[in-house]
Design an enzyme around this catalytic site. Sequence first.
Site, PDB file in Angstrom:
ATOM      1  N   ASN A 110       4.270  -1.860  -0.723  1.00  0.00           N
ATOM      2  CA  ASN A 110       3.660  -2.457   0.272  1.00  0.00           C
ATOM      3  C   ASN A 110       4.105  -4.038   0.368  1.00  0.00           C
ATOM      4  O   ASN A 110       3.422  -4.624  -0.351  1.00  0.00           O
ATOM      5  CB  ASN A 110       2.421  -2.407   0.327  1.00  0.00           C
ATOM      6  N   ARG A 120       5.158   1.266   2.984  1.00  0.00           N
ATOM      7  CA  ARG A 120       4.403   0.963   4.111  1.00  0.00           C
ATOM      8  C   ARG A 120       5.339   0.270   5.094  1.00  0.00           C
ATOM      9  O   ARG A 120       5.665  -0.783   4.607  1.00  0.00           O
ATOM     10  CB  ARG A 120       3.208   0.302   3.800  1.00  0.00           C
ATOM     11  N   HIS A 122      -2.925   0.202  11.424  1.00  0.00           N
ATOM     12  CA  HIS A 122      -3.890   0.542  10.629  1.00  0.00           C
ATOM     13  C   HIS A 122      -3.904   2.245  10.558  1.00  0.00           C
ATOM     14  O   HIS A 122      -4.798   2.813  10.036  1.00  0.00           O
ATOM     15  CB  HIS A 122      -5.285   0.164  10.811  1.00  0.00           C
ATOM     16  N   ARG A 160      -8.240 -13.609  13.641  1.00  0.00           N
ATOM     17  CA  ARG A 160      -7.563 -13.289  14.700  1.00  0.00           C
ATOM     18  C   ARG A 160      -8.850 -13.248  15.813  1.00  0.00           C
ATOM     19  O   ARG A 160     -10.060 -12.718  15.593  1.00  0.00           O
ATOM     20  CB  ARG A 160      -6.758 -12.011  14.729  1.00  0.00           C
ATOM     21  N   GLU A 185      -5.196   3.884   1.584  1.00  0.00           N
ATOM     22  CA  GLU A 185      -3.669   4.071   2.170  1.00  0.00           C
ATOM     23  C   GLU A 185      -2.766   4.470   1.430  1.00  0.00           C
ATOM     24  O   GLU A 185      -1.825   5.153   1.751  1.00  0.00           O
ATOM     25  CB  GLU A 185      -3.570   2.970   3.001  1.00  0.00           C
TER      26      GLU A 185
END
Length: 381
Positions: A7, A92, A181, A242, A365
């Site tokens: 990742n 990923r 996601h 964010r 994940e």
Amino acid sequence: MLILVINCGSSSVKYDLFDVDGTGRDLCRGIVERIGEDSSIITHEVRGAEKICKKVSCRDHHQAVEIIRDALLDENKSVISEASEVKGVGHRVVHGGEEFSQSTLIDDDVIKSIEKFVPLAPLHNPPSLEGIKSCRKIFRSAPQVAVFDTAFHHSMEKYVYCYGVKYEFYEKYGIRRYGFHGTSHRYVAARAAELLKKPFKELNAITVHLGNGCSAAAVSGGRSVDTSMGFTPLEGLVMGTRSGDIDPAAVTFLMQKEGLDGEGVNDILNKKSGLLGVSGISNDMRDILKAIDAGDKRAQLAYDVFLYRIKKYIGSYAAVLGRVDAVVFTAGIGENVPAIKDTMQKDLRPLMGKKTKFLIIATNEELLIAKDTYGIVKNME
Ligand code: AMP
């Protein structure tokens, strides 16, 4: 069969080595951080042994993958004795555009497609490409698989992903909602089905990923039917730094008032907003909770804004799904702040009815990336 999961971030490479047809647990994991800085760091953790943290010299992602290979081969903690024992590498990849609806074996054409989507994910896809290209050289005998954050949301209907703007912008620039996601939403929704002893295809769930980035998804019939992130991972819930949803007219107003260009305002909405922007304290929920305990009003406001937005999204996805079997909270904040789940459960009970289960499920994940990779490479030998 050993599967390595990679990742890549802009200045880090995370890795995780799984024996997928054994226990399914990882054998070791770690991260190379501060790539390109004067002094980089590798943290390497072999299951059952102590974590090792050491300084290394690492100028780029290629060298980071070499460092990871060497850590896996290290004679003291030997996890593998040859790089060729790794039978597949799962990467990923954040943005697969409209092209990829599932995890995909990487060849030159797939690399070209990921390159094509760089303008849509300028911070995320380039490091992933670096990682893929390096692993093709360093783990030469292992097939490489791309697992896309966007893929799970590929099933959204066109009227769900289409923005209310000129259709030409979609045709010309690909401006639409993609969602992110996806691996996490898919993993926790499938786990919820297992826990509720329901086939995944019969489950209606709302999954809420609350980490550094935050997003919600409505999952029905094993597919994502809607999600809160959009063209970029900026839309939707309020996050650490964010803003999430904001009136676009406020953005142009701010540009005029503060004399900002596109990059400047993008920076503010992505890096200086959210929990950090409202509280003025931190993007980290742990700091926000501490400040609330100490009586800080802005921290309380940031927390309230954060929760209210989550509640609105869950409510709107209840409207989308009709019946909701489970509302699932996951990731750093979702897993560690049970008060968020409890508040939602209390406030939304009248809307949902008694049968809806509110659950906290740890996301994984990396495991799903390893399993997808295994599914593709197992028949290739
Ligand atoms: P993730 O992106 O899933 O690693 O989540 C990272 C975020 O989870 C951090 O920025 C923290 O805000 C939050 N987090 C992690 N641990 C805790 C905790 N024990 N309590 C509250 N928030 C936490």
